[in-house]
Structure formats: C-alpha cells, structure tokens
Design a protein around this motif. Sequence first.
Motif, PDB file in Angstrom:
ATOM      1  N   THR A  39      40.857   3.738 -18.893  1.00  0.00           N
ATOM      2  CA  THR A  39      41.213   2.900 -17.731  1.00  0.00           C
ATOM      3  C   THR A  39      41.323   1.447 -18.209  1.00  0.00           C
ATOM      4  OG1 THR A  39      39.025   2.150 -17.056  1.00  0.00           O
ATOM      5  CG2 THR A  39      39.655   4.366 -16.333  1.00  0.00           C
ATOM      6  N   LYS A  44      39.736  -2.516 -22.537  1.00  0.00           N
ATOM      7  CA  LYS A  44      39.319  -3.840 -23.045  1.00  0.00           C
ATOM      8  C   LYS A  44      38.493  -3.669 -24.321  1.00  0.00           C
ATOM      9  CE  LYS A  44      38.595  -5.700 -18.389  1.00  0.00           C
ATOM     10  NZ  LYS A  44      37.559  -6.146 -17.435  1.00  0.00           N
ATOM     11  N   ILE A  63      34.555  10.069 -15.412  1.00  0.00           N
ATOM     12  CA  ILE A  63      34.117   9.490 -14.129  1.00  0.00           C
ATOM     13  C   ILE A  63      34.558  10.342 -12.933  1.00  0.00           C
ATOM     14  CG2 ILE A  63      33.896   7.126 -14.996  1.00  0.00           C
ATOM     15  CD1 ILE A  63      36.623   6.480 -13.756  1.00  0.00           C
ATOM     16  N   GLN A  68      29.067   9.358 -15.091  1.00  0.00           N
ATOM     17  CA  GLN A  68      28.498   8.007 -14.955  1.00  0.00           C
ATOM     18  C   GLN A  68      27.143   8.010 -14.250  1.00  0.00           C
ATOM     19  OE1 GLN A  68      31.011   9.323 -13.309  1.00  0.00           O
ATOM     20  NE2 GLN A  68      31.692   8.159 -11.539  1.00  0.00           N
ATOM     21  N   PHE A  69      26.780   9.161 -13.660  1.00  0.00           N
ATOM     22  CA  PHE A  69      25.485   9.245 -12.970  1.00  0.00           C
ATOM     23  C   PHE A  69      24.423   9.943 -13.812  1.00  0.00           C
ATOM     24  CE2 PHE A  69      28.724   9.146  -9.589  1.00  0.00           C
ATOM     25  CZ  PHE A  69      28.351   7.947  -8.994  1.00  0.00           C
ATOM     26  N   MET A  82      31.575   2.707 -16.440  1.00  0.00           N
ATOM     27  CA  MET A  82      31.895   2.463 -17.849  1.00  0.00           C
ATOM     28  C   MET A  82      32.856   1.286 -17.882  1.00  0.00           C
ATOM     29  SD  MET A  82      35.068   3.399 -18.998  1.00  0.00           S
ATOM     30  CE  MET A  82      36.223   2.876 -17.801  1.00  0.00           C
ATOM     31  N   PRO A  83      33.087   0.589 -18.976  1.00  0.00           N
ATOM     32  CA  PRO A  83      32.610   0.858 -20.319  1.00  0.00           C
ATOM     33  C   PRO A  83      31.191   0.340 -20.553  1.00  0.00           C
ATOM     34  CG  PRO A  83      33.932  -1.119 -20.368  1.00  0.00           C
ATOM     35  CD  PRO A  83      33.972  -0.602 -18.951  1.00  0.00           C
ATOM     36  N   MET A 134      37.447 -11.029 -14.585  1.00  0.00           N
ATOM     37  CA  MET A 134      36.380 -10.145 -14.101  1.00  0.00           C
ATOM     38  C   MET A 134      36.206 -10.255 -12.582  1.00  0.00           C
ATOM     39  SD  MET A 134      35.147  -8.536 -16.747  1.00  0.00           S
ATOM     40  CE  MET A 134      33.683  -7.851 -16.028  1.00  0.00           C
ATOM     41  N   LEU A 253      33.923   9.409  -6.354  1.00  0.00           N
ATOM     42  CA  LEU A 253      34.295   8.057  -6.780  1.00  0.00           C
ATOM     43  C   LEU A 253      34.258   7.047  -5.639  1.00  0.00           C
ATOM     44  CD1 LEU A 253      37.241   8.878  -9.187  1.00  0.00           C
ATOM     45  CD2 LEU A 253      35.180   7.625  -9.796  1.00  0.00           C
ATOM     46  N   GLN A 256      30.325   6.544  -2.711  1.00  0.00           N
ATOM     47  CA  GLN A 256      29.012   6.447  -3.345  1.00  0.00           C
ATOM     48  C   GLN A 256      28.078   5.650  -2.445  1.00  0.00           C
ATOM     49  OE1 GLN A 256      29.642   4.603  -7.186  1.00  0.00           O
ATOM     50  NE2 GLN A 256      31.052   6.217  -7.825  1.00  0.00           N
TER      51      GLN A 256
HETATM   52  N1  LIG Z   1      32.763  -4.774 -13.708  1.00  0.00           N
HETATM   53  C1  LIG Z   1      32.764  -3.537 -14.446  1.00  0.00           C
HETATM   54  C2  LIG Z   1      33.684  -2.563 -13.749  1.00  0.00           C
HETATM   55  C3  LIG Z   1      33.763  -1.247 -14.477  1.00  0.00           C
HETATM   56  C4  LIG Z   1      34.428  -0.183 -13.629  1.00  0.00           C
HETATM   57  O1  LIG Z   1      34.772  -0.407 -12.456  1.00  0.00           O
HETATM   58  N2  LIG Z   1      34.599   0.989 -14.229  1.00  0.00           N
HETATM   59  C5  LIG Z   1      35.140   2.116 -13.478  1.00  0.00           C
HETATM   60  C6  LIG Z   1      36.379   2.675 -14.125  1.00  0.00           C
HETATM   61  S1  LIG Z   1      37.622   1.422 -14.373  1.00  0.00           S
HETATM   62  C7  LIG Z   1      34.091   3.195 -13.407  1.00  0.00           C
HETATM   63  O2  LIG Z   1      33.344   3.408 -14.330  1.00  0.00           O
HETATM   64  N3  LIG Z   1      34.049   3.904 -12.281  1.00  0.00           N
HETATM   65  C8  LIG Z   1      33.086   4.934 -12.043  1.00  0.00           C
HETATM   66  C9  LIG Z   1      32.673   4.980 -10.617  1.00  0.00           C
HETATM   67  O3  LIG Z   1      33.332   4.350  -9.768  1.00  0.00           O
HETATM   68  O4  LIG Z   1      31.683   5.656 -10.334  1.00  0.00           O
HETATM   69  C10 LIG Z   1      33.206  -3.788 -15.882  1.00  0.00           C
HETATM   70  O5  LIG Z   1      34.135  -4.588 -16.030  1.00  0.00           O
HETATM   71  O6  LIG Z   1      32.640  -3.225 -16.824  1.00  0.00           O
END
Ligand SMILES: N[C@@H](CCC(=O)N[C@@H](CS)C(=O)NCC(=O)O)C(=O)O
Length: 260
Positions: A39, A44, A63, A68-69, A82-83, A134, A253, A256
């Motif tokens: 993603t 990044k 995810i 992620q949990f 993630m990341p 961000m 997703l 939550q």
């Molecule tokens: N602010 C966080 C945002 C990370 C983020 O939103 N990651 C999403 C995918 S792009 C994720 O892991 N989503 C899992 C979820 O929503 O449970 C960062 O920049 O690391």
Amino acid sequence: MAPKAKKKTGKKPARKVAKPVRKASRSKQQPVDLYYWATPNGWKISIMLEECALPYKVHFVNIGKGDQFKPEFLKIAPNNRMPAIVDPEGPGGKPIPVFESGAILQYLGRKTGKFYPKEERKRVEADEWLFWQMANLGPMAGQAHHFRLYAPEKLPYAIERYTNECRRLYGVLEKKLKGRNYICGEYSIVDMACIGWARPWERQGQDPNEFPNVKAWRERVMARPAVVRGMAIKPDPSTVIDATKDKAAFELLFKQGAKK
Ligand SMILES: N[C@@H](CCC(=O)N[C@@H](CS)C(=O)NCC(=O)O)C(=O)O
C-alpha cells in the motif's frame, strides 16, 4: 577474482534468511525486519530500504485477514497498522522496533545519513513536508479512496469534501515543486512519503493535467529503479482480499472498535 571452491558436504547449504529478502551487495549487516503490505504507506519503507541498499526481510501483514491484530505484531506496532520495522542493529547495537511510517523514514534517514538532510534549516523543511504528507496528503487521499471506492453508500458530501481537499493539497504541492525536481530540492524521504499517495491520484478524482509540476515530479520519482523495486514487492495475489467485495474484510478494516 575467481570464486572460492566450496567444500562438498553432501548437505544442501542452509538459507541464511527466508524469502523475500533484498540483500545489499557485500553487506554484513543483519537484515531489517519489514512488516509490510503493498500500500502507499508500506511502499514508503520498501522504497527507503531499497534506496539505502539496506538488507531487509519482508514479513507480509495481511491487513484484509487481520494480521495487524496479532499480539506479536501489536508488540511492534501498537496502533495495529503497518508498516513497522525491527532493526536488529539499533542504537547501542540492540534491536529497536519502530512504527509509523514517518518515524521509520526519519529513523532510517538518521541511521544511514541518507535522504534526510543534516543541516538544520534543510532538516526543518524536510520535517515540515514529511508531516504535511503524514497529516494531510495521506489521510485526505485515504478518505477520498474510502468514500469514492469502499463506502457502500455513495455520499456526495463526503466524496466532494475529500476530493476537494486532495485537489487543494495537489495545488499546494504544485507550487512547492515550481522550479524544483524534488519536493525539498534534493530527493529525500519526503518524496518517498508522497509518491505512493500521488500514484493513484485518478482514484482521488484528480486531473493530473491540472498539476504539471506534480505530474513531472511523479514521473521522475517513479522512474527511479529503487522506487520501481520498492513498489514491486507484492504478496502472493491469492492472499489479497478485495474489501469492496469481501464482507468479512470490509468489517475487519472499516468497523474497528476499541480493543481492550
Ligand atoms: N499513520 C500510519 C498509517 C498506516 C496505515 O494506515 N496503514 C494501513 C494500510 S495503508 C493499515 O495497516 N491498515 C490496517 C487496518 O486498518 O487495520 C503510518 O503512516 O504508518
């Protein structure tokens, strides 16, 4: 120099690290563990690791399936996103976990001395634009994607609000890029933070021709070999779940609550 002949032991040589691993040539460094899904936020860090030629090992965090949990992931990334990374050779030679993509980029920039200016005025500028990504480009583009593509109801107010906010942000970036090849002059973690979000700007309802400086920057950054490699890291397609079609992934997703 001719390669050294290997002793024949009859055994298959053991793999040092599991696939997928990117190795920096001649590096003796231990690989950084990268917790990743393909993603804009994940890219990044895969891009930065590629740009710095740091060895790393990818751990896919699916995810759509709820990786992620998992408690072991939450120990590294308590925000269940993630990341994240674990650098086995952190400060004092000890492992350090880092979550939040902006913090990871800054950490890797400080660690390697690359793509994150050291001179204070330049560093302040890089921090400003990293935080801009961000707190603005990422979240607003994320909401635009959500309401344009994922939301079961097409809510005109929400679609208009986030499409317009993205348009405003590309306008800001357009001015910043005037007369520059990269956002802060030289190529940096700021470009790496923004590129994944700018890549799908049609999905955010934007007309690339409205922002010629952004369009040229986007092409310039996406042509970098390390960016191509970083964005090419993909999980097995059979494991990828489309949350627009899969109810369980959608609930997981987008519904939550607080977990205690
Ligand atoms: N602010 C966080 C945002 C990370 C983020 O939103 N990651 C999403 C995918 S792009 C994720 O892991 N989503 C899992 C979820 O929503 O449970 C960062 O920049 O690391």
